[in-house]
Design a protein around this motif. Structure first.
Motif, PDB file in Angstrom:
ATOM      1  N   ALA A  63       4.702  -3.692  48.426  1.00  0.00           N
ATOM      2  CA  ALA A  63       5.948  -4.269  49.072  1.00  0.00           C
ATOM      3  C   ALA A  63       7.249  -3.553  48.735  1.00  0.00           C
ATOM      4  O   ALA A  63       7.440  -2.782  47.816  1.00  0.00           O
ATOM      5  N   LEU A  64       8.261  -3.631  49.656  1.00  0.00           N
ATOM      6  CA  LEU A  64       9.642  -3.174  49.569  1.00  0.00           C
ATOM      7  C   LEU A  64      10.496  -4.341  49.274  1.00  0.00           C
ATOM      8  O   LEU A  64      10.549  -5.339  50.383  1.00  0.00           O
ATOM      9  N   HIS A  65      11.120  -4.756  48.222  1.00  0.00           N
ATOM     10  CA  HIS A  65      12.056  -5.677  47.882  1.00  0.00           C
ATOM     11  C   HIS A  65      13.451  -4.844  47.959  1.00  0.00           C
ATOM     12  O   HIS A  65      13.810  -4.425  47.030  1.00  0.00           O
ATOM     13  N   VAL A  66      14.374  -5.459  48.881  1.00  0.00           N
ATOM     14  CA  VAL A  66      15.594  -5.173  48.844  1.00  0.00           C
ATOM     15  C   VAL A  66      16.401  -5.633  47.638  1.00  0.00           C
ATOM     16  O   VAL A  66      16.427  -6.874  47.755  1.00  0.00           O
ATOM     17  N   MET A  67      16.946  -5.064  46.862  1.00  0.00           N
ATOM     18  CA  MET A  67      17.795  -5.497  45.659  1.00  0.00           C
ATOM     19  C   MET A  67      19.399  -5.553  45.878  1.00  0.00           C
ATOM     20  O   MET A  67      19.947  -6.416  45.530  1.00  0.00           O
ATOM     21  N   TRP A  68      20.119  -4.402  46.688  1.00  0.00           N
ATOM     22  CA  TRP A  68      21.233  -4.488  46.879  1.00  0.00           C
ATOM     23  C   TRP A  68      21.361  -3.733  47.986  1.00  0.00           C
ATOM     24  O   TRP A  68      20.574  -3.502  48.690  1.00  0.00           O
ATOM     25  N   ASP A  69      22.691  -3.562  48.546  1.00  0.00           N
ATOM     26  CA  ASP A  69      23.023  -2.721  49.977  1.00  0.00           C
ATOM     27  C   ASP A  69      22.521  -1.452  50.049  1.00  0.00           C
ATOM     28  O   ASP A  69      22.186  -0.894  51.040  1.00  0.00           O
ATOM     29  N   ASP A  70      22.265  -0.615  48.876  1.00  0.00           N
ATOM     30  CA  ASP A  70      21.785   0.619  48.986  1.00  0.00           C
ATOM     31  C   ASP A  70      20.589   0.915  47.977  1.00  0.00           C
ATOM     32  O   ASP A  70      20.142   1.962  47.774  1.00  0.00           O
ATOM     33  N   LEU A  71      19.940  -0.128  47.344  1.00  0.00           N
ATOM     34  CA  LEU A  71      18.872  -0.299  46.452  1.00  0.00           C
ATOM     35  C   LEU A  71      17.573  -1.061  46.657  1.00  0.00           C
ATOM     36  O   LEU A  71      17.893  -2.132  47.133  1.00  0.00           O
ATOM     37  N   ALA A  72      16.532  -0.522  46.934  1.00  0.00           N
ATOM     38  CA  ALA A  72      15.351  -1.334  47.170  1.00  0.00           C
ATOM     39  C   ALA A  72      14.370  -1.076  46.050  1.00  0.00           C
ATOM     40  O   ALA A  72      14.374   0.167  45.531  1.00  0.00           O
ATOM     41  N   GLU A  73      13.255  -1.776  45.871  1.00  0.00           N
ATOM     42  CA  GLU A  73      12.374  -1.500  44.830  1.00  0.00           C
ATOM     43  C   GLU A  73      10.848  -1.584  45.516  1.00  0.00           C
ATOM     44  O   GLU A  73      10.495  -2.251  46.453  1.00  0.00           O
ATOM     45  N   ARG A  95       4.938   4.495  53.883  1.00  0.00           N
ATOM     46  CA  ARG A  95       5.268   3.595  54.994  1.00  0.00           C
ATOM     47  C   ARG A  95       6.367   2.658  54.184  1.00  0.00           C
ATOM     48  O   ARG A  95       7.529   2.125  55.090  1.00  0.00           O
ATOM     49  N   LEU A  96       6.479   2.470  53.033  1.00  0.00           N
ATOM     50  CA  LEU A  96       7.539   1.560  52.429  1.00  0.00           C
ATOM     51  C   LEU A  96       8.944   2.416  52.505  1.00  0.00           C
ATOM     52  O   LEU A  96      10.105   1.929  52.725  1.00  0.00           O
ATOM     53  N   GLU A  97       8.466   3.840  52.171  1.00  0.00           N
ATOM     54  CA  GLU A  97       9.874   4.522  52.524  1.00  0.00           C
ATOM     55  C   GLU A  97      10.452   4.557  53.681  1.00  0.00           C
ATOM     56  O   GLU A  97      11.570   4.655  53.928  1.00  0.00           O
ATOM     57  N   GLU A  98       9.687   4.571  54.623  1.00  0.00           N
ATOM     58  CA  GLU A  98       9.981   4.505  56.060  1.00  0.00           C
ATOM     59  C   GLU A  98      10.808   3.304  56.473  1.00  0.00           C
ATOM     60  O   GLU A  98      11.703   3.265  57.202  1.00  0.00           O
ATOM     61  N   ASP A  99      10.078   1.994  55.973  1.00  0.00           N
ATOM     62  CA  ASP A  99      10.588   0.901  56.181  1.00  0.00           C
ATOM     63  C   ASP A  99      12.156   0.693  55.533  1.00  0.00           C
ATOM     64  O   ASP A  99      13.243   0.273  56.160  1.00  0.00           O
ATOM     65  N   ALA A 100      12.329   1.283  54.284  1.00  0.00           N
ATOM     66  CA  ALA A 100      13.521   1.279  53.521  1.00  0.00           C
ATOM     67  C   ALA A 100      14.570   2.213  54.270  1.00  0.00           C
ATOM     68  O   ALA A 100      15.818   1.874  54.594  1.00  0.00           O
ATOM     69  N   ALA A 101      14.274   3.365  54.868  1.00  0.00           N
ATOM     70  CA  ALA A 101      15.026   4.228  55.806  1.00  0.00           C
ATOM     71  C   ALA A 101      15.518   3.359  56.771  1.00  0.00           C
ATOM     72  O   ALA A 101      16.757   3.478  57.396  1.00  0.00           O
ATOM     73  N   GLU A 102      14.639   2.534  57.549  1.00  0.00           N
ATOM     74  CA  GLU A 102      15.020   1.874  58.855  1.00  0.00           C
ATOM     75  C   GLU A 102      15.950   0.676  58.402  1.00  0.00           C
ATOM     76  O   GLU A 102      16.837   0.331  59.255  1.00  0.00           O
ATOM     77  N   LEU A 103      15.791   0.409  57.104  1.00  0.00           N
ATOM     78  CA  LEU A 103      16.747  -0.882  56.821  1.00  0.00           C
ATOM     79  C   LEU A 103      18.144  -0.283  56.274  1.00  0.00           C
ATOM     80  O   LEU A 103      19.059  -1.020  55.840  1.00  0.00           O
ATOM     81  N   GLY A 104      18.131   1.034  55.994  1.00  0.00           N
ATOM     82  CA  GLY A 104      19.657   1.821  55.713  1.00  0.00           C
ATOM     83  C   GLY A 104      19.579   1.706  54.310  1.00  0.00           C
ATOM     84  O   GLY A 104      20.865   2.132  53.707  1.00  0.00           O
TER      85      GLY A 104
END
Length: 170
Positions: A63-73, A95-104
């Motif tokens: 899972a990719l959990h967004v924690m803040w505007d520039d940080l995800a876990e 895939r989770l890293e790709e998702d993070a990049a897509e989210l900014g």
């Protein structure tokens, strides 16, 4: 159709029992935090699933959990023991890293015992202070146990002992 042994896809609500089955042994060994079913269902959009191309069985999750505007876990990464060493975990992290990049999101955090695995993906051990005190104050209001791990709160100490904090800037 690909002849790859597995593929990565978004999780669906029907996958939650399989996610729980993958995670349960890791919770028992205090590698991952336990979560109630309601938490898994509420976070199903954060999950990616590795599915056996032949049987349709769920063989891994993350899972990719967004924690803040520039940080995800990157969290709740688990692979069926029969599928380890077949690059399932690697494919999930990618895939989770790709998702993070897509989210900014440009910083990825994990709290892990698998230091070599995450080092191979460009993560490096870090100390405290990944976010400023104002963000810590905001995050402290969260009821999310993963955020509590990130903040190193006492209530999650039994699960965080021996873990390494790691960060990757993407």
């Amino acid at each position: 159709m690909s002849d790859a042994p597995f593929f990565i896809r978004k999780a669906r609500v029907k996958d939650v029992p399989a996610i729980q089955s993958l995670v349960a042994p890791l919770v028992e060994r205090r590698i991952l935090l336990g979560k109630d079913s309601a938490v898994f269902y509420g976070a199903v959009q954060e999950f990616r699933i590795a599915e056996d191309s032949t049987t349709g069985d769920v063989v891994g999750c993350g899972a990719l959990h967004v924690m803040w505007d520039d940080l995800a876990e990157v969290r709740t990464l688990a692979v069926d023991p029969a599928w380890r060493r077949r690059r399932v975990g690697h494919a999930l992290v990618e895939r989770l890293e790709e998702d993070a990049a897509e989210l900014g999101v440009d910083k990825l955090f994990c709290l892990t015992f698998e230091v070599d695995f995450f080092t191979a993906h460009g993560y490096a051990p870090v100390g405290e202070g990944l976010v400023g005190p104002d963000v810590v104050a905001e995050l402290a209001r969260s009821g999310d146990e993963g955020v509590a791990e990130f903040l190193d709160l006492a209530r999650v100490k039994p699960n965080t002992l021996g873990n390494t904090r790691m960060l990757k800037v993407i």
